[in-house]
Design a protein around this motif. Structure first.
Motif, PDB file in Angstrom:
ATOM      1  N   PRO A  90      63.037  -8.444  39.891  1.00 54.52           N
ATOM      2  CA  PRO A  90      63.889  -9.443  39.243  1.00 54.52           C
ATOM      3  C   PRO A  90      64.831  -8.818  38.208  1.00 54.52           C
ATOM      4  O   PRO A  90      64.695  -7.652  37.835  1.00 54.52           O
ATOM      5  N   LEU A  91      65.746  -9.637  37.771  1.00 56.01           N
ATOM      6  CA  LEU A  91      66.646  -9.257  36.671  1.00 56.01           C
ATOM      7  C   LEU A  91      66.402 -10.182  35.499  1.00 56.01           C
ATOM      8  O   LEU A  91      66.161 -11.370  35.703  1.00 56.01           O
ATOM      9  N   PRO A  92      66.464  -9.709  34.280  1.00 54.12           N
ATOM     10  CA  PRO A  92      66.586  -8.282  33.975  1.00 54.12           C
ATOM     11  C   PRO A  92      65.293  -7.564  34.321  1.00 54.12           C
ATOM     12  O   PRO A  92      64.214  -8.138  34.249  1.00 54.12           O
ATOM     13  N   PHE A  93      65.436  -6.299  34.692  1.00 53.81           N
ATOM     14  CA  PHE A  93      64.276  -5.459  34.972  1.00 53.81           C
ATOM     15  C   PHE A  93      64.204  -4.435  33.854  1.00 53.81           C
ATOM     16  O   PHE A  93      64.891  -3.410  33.871  1.00 53.81           O
ATOM     17  N   THR A  94      63.404  -4.731  32.865  1.00 52.59           N
ATOM     18  CA  THR A  94      63.362  -3.933  31.642  1.00 52.59           C
ATOM     19  C   THR A  94      62.625  -2.610  31.840  1.00 52.59           C
ATOM     20  O   THR A  94      61.887  -2.433  32.818  1.00 52.59           O
ATOM     21  N   ARG A  95      62.773  -1.738  30.872  1.00 54.59           N
ATOM     22  CA  ARG A  95      62.052  -0.467  30.871  1.00 54.59           C
ATOM     23  C   ARG A  95      60.547  -0.721  30.883  1.00 54.59           C
ATOM     24  O   ARG A  95      59.803  -0.040  31.583  1.00 54.59           O
ATOM     25  N   GLU A  96      60.100  -1.724  30.145  1.00 54.75           N
ATOM     26  CA  GLU A  96      58.672  -2.047  30.085  1.00 54.75           C
ATOM     27  C   GLU A  96      58.162  -2.533  31.441  1.00 54.75           C
ATOM     28  O   GLU A  96      57.052  -2.195  31.853  1.00 54.75           O
ATOM     29  N   MET A  97      58.974  -3.344  32.135  1.00 49.34           N
ATOM     30  CA  MET A  97      58.602  -3.801  33.477  1.00 49.34           C
ATOM     31  C   MET A  97      58.523  -2.608  34.439  1.00 49.34           C
ATOM     32  O   MET A  97      57.621  -2.532  35.277  1.00 49.34           O
ATOM     33  N   ALA A  98      59.490  -1.698  34.317  1.00 48.06           N
ATOM     34  CA  ALA A  98      59.490  -0.507  35.171  1.00 48.06           C
ATOM     35  C   ALA A  98      58.256   0.343  34.905  1.00 48.06           C
ATOM     36  O   ALA A  98      57.598   0.810  35.840  1.00 48.06           O
ATOM     37  N   LEU A  99      57.911   0.523  33.646  1.00 51.60           N
ATOM     38  CA  LEU A  99      56.740   1.324  33.289  1.00 51.60           C
ATOM     39  C   LEU A  99      55.461   0.698  33.851  1.00 51.60           C
ATOM     40  O   LEU A  99      54.613   1.399  34.418  1.00 51.60           O
ATOM     41  N   ALA A 100      55.339  -0.617  33.756  1.00 55.24           N
ATOM     42  CA  ALA A 100      54.159  -1.299  34.301  1.00 55.24           C
ATOM     43  C   ALA A 100      54.085  -1.124  35.817  1.00 55.24           C
ATOM     44  O   ALA A 100      53.003  -0.867  36.374  1.00 55.24           O
ATOM     45  N   ARG A 101      55.226  -1.226  36.490  1.00 61.54           N
ATOM     46  CA  ARG A 101      55.238  -1.056  37.946  1.00 61.54           C
ATOM     47  C   ARG A 101      54.879   0.381  38.315  1.00 61.54           C
ATOM     48  O   ARG A 101      54.141   0.624  39.263  1.00 61.54           O
ATOM     49  N   ILE A 102      55.406   1.331  37.575  1.00 56.20           N
ATOM     50  CA  ILE A 102      55.113   2.742  37.837  1.00 56.20           C
ATOM     51  C   ILE A 102      53.621   3.011  37.668  1.00 56.20           C
ATOM     52  O   ILE A 102      52.996   3.666  38.516  1.00 56.20           O
ATOM     53  N   GLU A 103      53.036   2.517  36.605  1.00 55.42           N
ATOM     54  CA  GLU A 103      51.605   2.739  36.369  1.00 55.42           C
ATOM     55  C   GLU A 103      50.764   2.138  37.491  1.00 55.42           C
ATOM     56  O   GLU A 103      49.823   2.756  37.984  1.00 55.42           O
ATOM     57  N   LYS A 104      51.112   0.936  37.923  1.00 60.75           N
ATOM     58  CA  LYS A 104      50.353   0.265  38.992  1.00 60.75           C
ATOM     59  C   LYS A 104      50.473   1.024  40.317  1.00 60.75           C
ATOM     60  O   LYS A 104      49.471   1.279  40.995  1.00 60.75           O
ATOM     61  N   ILE A 105      51.693   1.411  40.694  1.00 62.32           N
ATOM     62  CA  ILE A 105      51.879   2.059  41.991  1.00 62.32           C
ATOM     63  C   ILE A 105      51.299   3.473  41.990  1.00 62.32           C
ATOM     64  O   ILE A 105      50.813   3.954  43.011  1.00 62.32           O
ATOM     65  N   ARG A 106      51.299   4.143  40.838  1.00 59.26           N
ATOM     66  CA  ARG A 106      50.657   5.457  40.754  1.00 59.26           C
ATOM     67  C   ARG A 106      49.138   5.340  40.951  1.00 59.26           C
ATOM     68  O   ARG A 106      48.530   6.190  41.602  1.00 59.26           O
ATOM     69  N   ARG A 107      48.544   4.287  40.392  1.00 58.90           N
ATOM     70  CA  ARG A 107      47.105   4.070  40.626  1.00 58.90           C
ATOM     71  C   ARG A 107      46.832   3.914  42.119  1.00 58.90           C
ATOM     72  O   ARG A 107      45.870   4.473  42.653  1.00 58.90           O
ATOM     73  N   LEU A 108      47.676   3.147  42.802  1.00 55.98           N
ATOM     74  CA  LEU A 108      47.519   2.976  44.252  1.00 55.98           C
ATOM     75  C   LEU A 108      47.684   4.309  44.979  1.00 55.98           C
ATOM     76  O   LEU A 108      46.963   4.600  45.938  1.00 55.98           O
ATOM     77  N   ALA A 109      48.627   5.120  44.524  1.00 56.39           N
ATOM     78  CA  ALA A 109      48.853   6.424  45.156  1.00 56.39           C
ATOM     79  C   ALA A 109      47.638   7.334  45.001  1.00 56.39           C
ATOM     80  O   ALA A 109      47.228   7.994  45.960  1.00 56.39           O
ATOM     81  N   PHE A 110      47.054   7.358  43.816  1.00 59.73           N
ATOM     82  CA  PHE A 110      45.881   8.201  43.601  1.00 59.73           C
ATOM     83  C   PHE A 110      44.690   7.742  44.440  1.00 59.73           C
ATOM     84  O   PHE A 110      43.824   8.546  44.783  1.00 59.73           O
ATOM     85  N   ARG A 111      44.658   6.456  44.803  1.00 61.29           N
ATOM     86  CA  ARG A 111      43.572   5.946  45.660  1.00 61.29           C
ATOM     87  C   ARG A 111      43.896   6.072  47.146  1.00 61.29           C
ATOM     88  O   ARG A 111      43.115   5.643  47.993  1.00 61.29           O
TER      89      ARG A 111
END
Length: 191
Positions: free
Chosen positions: A43-64
């Motif tokens: 969605p818009l706006p897509f803030t830095r905080e939203m991006a950071l949360a998405r990055i953290e979540k998808i990295r957890r999925l990647a490690f699994r």
């Protein structure tokens, strides 16, 4: 545990590495109306905080072993151009959804056609997938061109819920199935 869930991959012009927290600001700035309009969950706006949360979540999925979230970067200067994500489907561990986007200034340069075959081969090899599916809104001709160029075949349309716009949207879907000739050759690995 290593610091990254998978090794970076290379194409002629690009380096594909796991998205990282330091990509949050660039991700936020690349998510413009011209990009978000084609994405169901950005969605818009897509803030830095939203991006950071998405990055953290998808990295957890990647490690699994549930996802391959690639930051698409310029091979020469490391600048973030966009994302490509392969994420396992909930109902079948042998299938995954492919999602991709680039910042507007990087459209029309053939980057996705360069990336898609490498990402698909990585999905078959690194995630042991049998099927990779991608979908796009019916007017997103650029995404359909990318899907066709990497060997995906149409499988039909269906409505999906797009939380970015809080509505259902008709999308057409394509898929590619594992075959013996898809492999992640050594020259694509960044060593």
């Amino acid at each position: 545990m290593t610091s990254e869930p998978f090794e970076p991959l290379l194409t002629t012009r690009l380096r594909l590495r796991c998205v990282a927290p330091e990509d949050a600001a660039a991700t936020s700035s690349l998510m413009t109306p011209g990009v978000s309009r084609w994405l169901a969950s950005w969605p818009l706006p897509f803030t830095r905080e939203m991006a950071l949360a998405r990055i953290e979540k998808i990295r957890r999925l990647a490690f699994r072993g549930h996802a391959l979230p690639f930051a698409v970067t310029d091979k020469t200067d490391g600048r973030l151009l966009g994302w490509v994500i392969l994420e396992r489907n909930d109902k079948s561990r042998s299938s995954a959804s492919l999602g991709f986007w680039l910042g507007e200034e990087h459209h029309g340069k053939g980057y996705m056609r360069e990336i898609a075959p490498v990402v698909i081969a990585a999905g078959f090899e690194l995630l042991a997938l049998d099927v990779i599916e991608a979908g796009a809104q019916v007017d997103n001709l650029g995404s359909f061109a990318v899907m066709k160029a990497c060997g995906m075949k149409p499988i039909g349309g269906r409505s999906i819920y797009a939380p970015a716009r809080d509505r259902d949207e008709l999308c057409h879907f394509y898929e590619v199935r594992r075959s013996g000739n898809q492999s992640l050759k050594g020259e694509h690995r960044d060593r």
